[in-house]
Scaffold this motif. Sequence first.
Motif, PDB file in Angstrom:
ATOM      1  N   ALA A 117       0.834  -1.210   0.000  1.00  0.00           N
ATOM      2  CA  ALA A 117       0.000   0.000   0.000  1.00  0.00           C
ATOM      3  C   ALA A 117       0.867   1.259   0.000  1.00  0.00           C
ATOM      4  O   ALA A 117       0.574   2.235  -0.711  1.00  0.00           O
ATOM      5  N   ILE A 118       1.944   1.241   0.778  1.00  0.00           N
ATOM      6  CA  ILE A 118       2.837   2.403   0.832  1.00  0.00           C
ATOM      7  C   ILE A 118       3.520   2.621  -0.512  1.00  0.00           C
ATOM      8  O   ILE A 118       3.612   3.758  -1.009  1.00  0.00           O
ATOM      9  N   SER A 119       3.999   1.550  -1.106  1.00  0.00           N
ATOM     10  CA  SER A 119       4.693   1.682  -2.389  1.00  0.00           C
ATOM     11  C   SER A 119       3.753   2.178  -3.478  1.00  0.00           C
ATOM     12  O   SER A 119       4.147   2.984  -4.329  1.00  0.00           O
ATOM     13  N   ILE A 120       2.495   1.718  -3.471  1.00  0.00           N
ATOM     14  CA  ILE A 120       1.514   2.179  -4.464  1.00  0.00           C
ATOM     15  C   ILE A 120       1.253   3.673  -4.295  1.00  0.00           C
ATOM     16  O   ILE A 120       1.199   4.426  -5.271  1.00  0.00           O
ATOM     17  N   LYS A 121       1.095   4.102  -3.043  1.00  0.00           N
ATOM     18  CA  LYS A 121       0.824   5.512  -2.794  1.00  0.00           C
ATOM     19  C   LYS A 121       1.982   6.386  -3.276  1.00  0.00           C
ATOM     20  O   LYS A 121       1.782   7.370  -4.007  1.00  0.00           O
ATOM     21  N   CYS A 122       3.181   6.028  -2.892  1.00  0.00           N
ATOM     22  CA  CYS A 122       4.347   6.838  -3.248  1.00  0.00           C
ATOM     23  C   CYS A 122       4.580   6.828  -4.755  1.00  0.00           C
ATOM     24  O   CYS A 122       4.942   7.855  -5.345  1.00  0.00           O
ATOM     25  N   PHE A 123       4.373   5.675  -5.368  1.00  0.00           N
ATOM     26  CA  PHE A 123       4.545   5.586  -6.814  1.00  0.00           C
ATOM     27  C   PHE A 123       3.513   6.454  -7.526  1.00  0.00           C
ATOM     28  O   PHE A 123       3.826   7.157  -8.491  1.00  0.00           O
ATOM     29  N   GLY A 124       2.268   6.441  -7.048  1.00  0.00           N
ATOM     30  CA  GLY A 124       1.225   7.254  -7.653  1.00  0.00           C
ATOM     31  C   GLY A 124       1.519   8.741  -7.553  1.00  0.00           C
ATOM     32  O   GLY A 124       1.275   9.504  -8.500  1.00  0.00           O
ATOM     33  N   VAL A 125       2.054   9.167  -6.422  1.00  0.00           N
ATOM     34  CA  VAL A 125       2.414  10.578  -6.257  1.00  0.00           C
ATOM     35  C   VAL A 125       3.537  10.949  -7.215  1.00  0.00           C
ATOM     36  O   VAL A 125       3.526  12.031  -7.822  1.00  0.00           O
ATOM     37  N   SER A 126       4.507  10.060  -7.375  1.00  0.00           N
ATOM     38  CA  SER A 126       5.606  10.315  -8.307  1.00  0.00           C
ATOM     39  C   SER A 126       5.082  10.499  -9.724  1.00  0.00           C
ATOM     40  O   SER A 126       5.537  11.391 -10.454  1.00  0.00           O
ATOM     41  N   VAL A 127       4.127   9.678 -10.108  1.00  0.00           N
ATOM     42  CA  VAL A 127       3.524   9.808 -11.437  1.00  0.00           C
ATOM     43  C   VAL A 127       2.813  11.151 -11.575  1.00  0.00           C
ATOM     44  O   VAL A 127       2.910  11.827 -12.607  1.00  0.00           O
ATOM     45  N   SER A 128       2.100  11.563 -10.533  1.00  0.00           N
ATOM     46  CA  SER A 128       1.386  12.846 -10.589  1.00  0.00           C
ATOM     47  C   SER A 128       2.357  14.009 -10.760  1.00  0.00           C
ATOM     48  O   SER A 128       2.046  14.991 -11.455  1.00  0.00           O
ATOM     49  N   TYR A 129       3.526  13.917 -10.152  1.00  0.00           N
ATOM     50  CA  TYR A 129       4.527  14.972 -10.313  1.00  0.00           C
ATOM     51  C   TYR A 129       4.967  15.097 -11.765  1.00  0.00           C
ATOM     52  O   TYR A 129       5.117  16.206 -12.303  1.00  0.00           O
ATOM     53  N   LEU A 130       5.183  13.964 -12.405  1.00  0.00           N
ATOM     54  CA  LEU A 130       5.615  13.993 -13.805  1.00  0.00           C
ATOM     55  C   LEU A 130       4.501  14.505 -14.711  1.00  0.00           C
ATOM     56  O   LEU A 130       4.769  15.199 -15.702  1.00  0.00           O
ATOM     57  N   ILE A 131       3.250  14.182 -14.386  1.00  0.00           N
ATOM     58  CA  ILE A 131       2.115  14.701 -15.162  1.00  0.00           C
ATOM     59  C   ILE A 131       2.060  16.222 -15.068  1.00  0.00           C
ATOM     60  O   ILE A 131       1.789  16.915 -16.064  1.00  0.00           O
ATOM     61  N   ILE A 132       2.325  16.755 -13.889  1.00  0.00           N
ATOM     62  CA  ILE A 132       2.329  18.218 -13.707  1.00  0.00           C
ATOM     63  C   ILE A 132       3.404  18.859 -14.577  1.00  0.00           C
ATOM     64  O   ILE A 132       3.169  19.895 -15.213  1.00  0.00           O
ATOM     65  N   VAL A 133       4.574  18.248 -14.614  1.00  0.00           N
ATOM     66  CA  VAL A 133       5.645  18.769 -15.472  1.00  0.00           C
ATOM     67  C   VAL A 133       5.205  18.768 -16.927  1.00  0.00           C
ATOM     68  O   VAL A 133       5.397  19.752 -17.661  1.00  0.00           O
ATOM     69  N   GLY A 134       4.596  17.666 -17.357  1.00  0.00           N
ATOM     70  CA  GLY A 134       4.142  17.577 -18.737  1.00  0.00           C
ATOM     71  C   GLY A 134       3.050  18.574 -19.071  1.00  0.00           C
ATOM     72  O   GLY A 134       2.935  19.024 -20.220  1.00  0.00           O
ATOM     73  N   ASP A 135       2.218  18.945 -18.092  1.00  0.00           N
ATOM     74  CA  ASP A 135       1.152  19.923 -18.313  1.00  0.00           C
ATOM     75  C   ASP A 135       1.678  21.345 -18.403  1.00  0.00           C
ATOM     76  O   ASP A 135       1.201  22.147 -19.225  1.00  0.00           O
ATOM     77  N   LEU A 136       2.635  21.685 -17.561  1.00  0.00           N
ATOM     78  CA  LEU A 136       3.052  23.084 -17.409  1.00  0.00           C
ATOM     79  C   LEU A 136       4.181  23.508 -18.346  1.00  0.00           C
ATOM     80  O   LEU A 136       4.203  24.651 -18.810  1.00  0.00           O
TER      81      LEU A 136
END
Length: 488
Positions: A117-136
């Motif tokens: 559960a911890i690894s899924i959460k942290c991995f998901g947040v990491s993905v969201s960070y990269l999505i933000i970079v791609g958006d901005l």
Amino acid sequence: MNNLEYETLNDTENLELNDLNEVRPNTSKSKNETGTTISSIITLSNTLLGSGMLAMPAALASSGLCLGIINIAVFGGGALFGLWLLTRCATYTGRNSSFFSLSMITFPQASIFFDLAISIKCFGVSVSYLIIVGDLMPMVTLGLFPNTPINSVLLTREFWITVAILVVIPLAFMRKLDSMRHTSFISLLAIVYLLFIVVYYYLVPFNASNDIKESEIKLSRRNINSEMNSSYPQVSPKIEYFIFSMDYFKNLPIFVFAFTCHQNILSVYNEMKDNRQKNVNKIITSSIVFGMVLYWIVGICGYLTFGDKTESNIISMYPSTSNIILFGQLSMVIMVILSYPLQMFPCRLSLDKVFYNLKRIINRNNDAQSLLNPNATSLISGSTNGGVSPHSQQISDKKFFFMTLSILICSYVLACSVETLGIVLSIVGATGSTMICYILPGLLYYKLEKENTRNNSRKQSNTIYAALFMFIIGIILMIVCLLSIFLL
């Protein structure tokens, strides 16, 4: 709780509960204990703030202004209580604390699910960070270089996600969380600047409809930034104070996600020079209160600016017609890039425990690999005979390299495939965030303290029942939110 069993009695001797019935001084001092109170607050605050801050105005838009303000207070208080429970649980394992070590003395057969559960959460947040970079970054590129051809690779989100991955590689391979304290401070400055933008353009709005650059219009038509609002600001944004609908539960996990920093609290606890409970309380309280204040300000001002049109990435809604906004968007890119390693650290540790458990399951018939092997028991007994359990050792260099590289590659591929930030935050918030924010702290504390009170013939405190209640609330919240996301 009995303070004699848990807390330091003077300024020179740090006592930790390494056995359910025995207190012994913690004499283990190492070069890993470098965290100060300030650096720990910065690290925890930087873990707390990030994608959740960008999505907070949208969360208020889904719940209404007043209900959103209440939600920030409620979920912030819940997160604070969960952090406190985890630090109390950490006294059972001292400076070897991790979700794995705690699960080994509570529910050893379920430890693989805890760390998963911890690894899924942290991995998901990491993905969201990269999505933000791609958006901005395509917006920033056009703002800085308006003559860039519309078919240029510089205007593709995949290009900038690739650049972001290359930038974070040196930071991702750092072994100590406290090594990130300087970059954490830089990213907090970006948070403050975002706060300035949202507040400033709420107080001093401008009509950008006639000032949108032609290149930005082309960019919007190309759907690189589909959330661009060329009519900012609305003349009369629609504001609601209370919204009650099933859609409310789809965005409710964003509040949980926004306050989740629990994946790093045990690492912070291990690395603190002085991890007495009063110092730990100061760190977790300062971090959560700081986060609540910023979420209130950004959420309220952002929602009042855009009303019911508020999108999941607030900074992308401001047109790049001003150098102030351009710099703010670039600052957010820098912030999420610097925050990426803070998610990598616990994700890597948790995955290591998952693989360790899988290996033990495969070798179940081997007595040396049983769930109650002597090495696992040494975590409880605090053995000082030089033996160290496999899961308390540092990850080998080879395994460390391949695990880090695998996380980087997988997050890169997923970020290039998924474009919507809001759905990522909702799913991660409903699963991993709810698990480590409410379910695990409540369950672990209830189990450990109930066993300790029974062995010491002490009366159970109300905190035990509060922890059990938190566990139940977490289960209900996860089920309801997941059903809302996937069925409605």
